[in-house]
Design a protein around this motif. Structure first.
Motif, PDB file in Angstrom:
ATOM      1  N   GLU A 170       2.355  -2.753   6.522  1.00  0.00           N
ATOM      2  CA  GLU A 170       1.545  -3.366   7.053  1.00  0.00           C
ATOM      3  C   GLU A 170       1.211  -1.985   7.637  1.00  0.00           C
ATOM      4  O   GLU A 170       0.176  -1.786   8.756  1.00  0.00           O
ATOM      5  CB  GLU A 170       1.872  -5.341   8.064  1.00  0.00           C
ATOM      6  N   ARG A 211       1.719   0.716   8.520  1.00  0.00           N
ATOM      7  CA  ARG A 211       2.169   2.046   7.611  1.00  0.00           C
ATOM      8  C   ARG A 211       0.103   2.047   7.330  1.00  0.00           C
ATOM      9  O   ARG A 211      -0.643   2.542   7.036  1.00  0.00           O
ATOM     10  CB  ARG A 211       2.872   2.573   7.055  1.00  0.00           C
ATOM     11  N   ASP A 212      -0.212   0.399   6.563  1.00  0.00           N
ATOM     12  CA  ASP A 212      -0.949   0.798   5.749  1.00  0.00           C
ATOM     13  C   ASP A 212      -2.572   0.788   6.864  1.00  0.00           C
ATOM     14  O   ASP A 212      -3.377   0.896   6.631  1.00  0.00           O
ATOM     15  CB  ASP A 212      -1.048  -0.524   5.053  1.00  0.00           C
ATOM     16  N   ARG A 213      -1.979  -0.327   8.489  1.00  0.00           N
ATOM     17  CA  ARG A 213      -3.943  -0.521   9.341  1.00  0.00           C
ATOM     18  C   ARG A 213      -3.741   1.619   9.805  1.00  0.00           C
ATOM     19  O   ARG A 213      -4.359   1.350  10.335  1.00  0.00           O
ATOM     20  CB  ARG A 213      -2.723  -1.376  10.332  1.00  0.00           C
ATOM     21  N   ILE A 252      -2.942   3.884   8.261  1.00  0.00           N
ATOM     22  CA  ILE A 252      -4.184   4.695   7.098  1.00  0.00           C
ATOM     23  C   ILE A 252      -5.700   4.535   7.709  1.00  0.00           C
ATOM     24  O   ILE A 252      -6.034   5.465   7.400  1.00  0.00           O
ATOM     25  CB  ILE A 252      -3.449   4.579   5.774  1.00  0.00           C
ATOM     26  N   LYS A 253      -5.904   3.029   7.308  1.00  0.00           N
ATOM     27  CA  LYS A 253      -6.740   3.127   7.272  1.00  0.00           C
ATOM     28  C   LYS A 253      -8.229   3.324   8.403  1.00  0.00           C
ATOM     29  O   LYS A 253      -8.781   3.127   8.275  1.00  0.00           O
ATOM     30  CB  LYS A 253      -7.458   1.068   7.264  1.00  0.00           C
TER      31      LYS A 253
END
Length: 106
Positions: free
Chosen positions: A81, A83-85, A87-88
């Motif tokens: 989560e 990592r995804d944050r 990236i965004k």
């Protein structure tokens, strides 16, 4: 020892889930969580169920973590989560081989 062995007559064994790591293993090697299960059983031996739950809680939690890996999966979920944050937000760009774009192989 029960007077009438209902489990044996019906061909079921409800108790095996409790000691699944202590059963004979196919290759004769100890199971992965055998040491944790052994600590838990040794701690609770002779105490009774109520007292063993209170006094052997740490051993039981270690055994269940080894069996189910709940803390590990929660930690991995948190990392993904984050990592995804990132990236965004544009703070992290994953390598190309993580995105499915790799060099063609010969």
């Amino acid at each position: 020892m029960p007077f009438w062995g209902l489990q044996k007559q019906l061909g079921i064994d409800v108790d095996t889930f409790l000691l699944r790591q202590s059963m004979p293993q196919p290759q004769g090697q100890a199971a992965v969580c055998h040491a944790f299960e052994r600590e838990w059983v040794e701690c609770g031996h002779g105490l009774g169920q109520t007292r063993a739950r209170r006094e052997c809680q740490l051993e039981y939690e270690d055994f269940m973590e080894c069996m189910k890996r709940t803390k590990l999966t929660q930690r991995l979920r948190t990392i993904l989560e984050q990592r995804d944050r990132m990236i965004k937000q544009g703070k992290y760009t994953p390598p190309e081989h993580h995105m499915g774009k790799e060099e063609p192989r010969p």
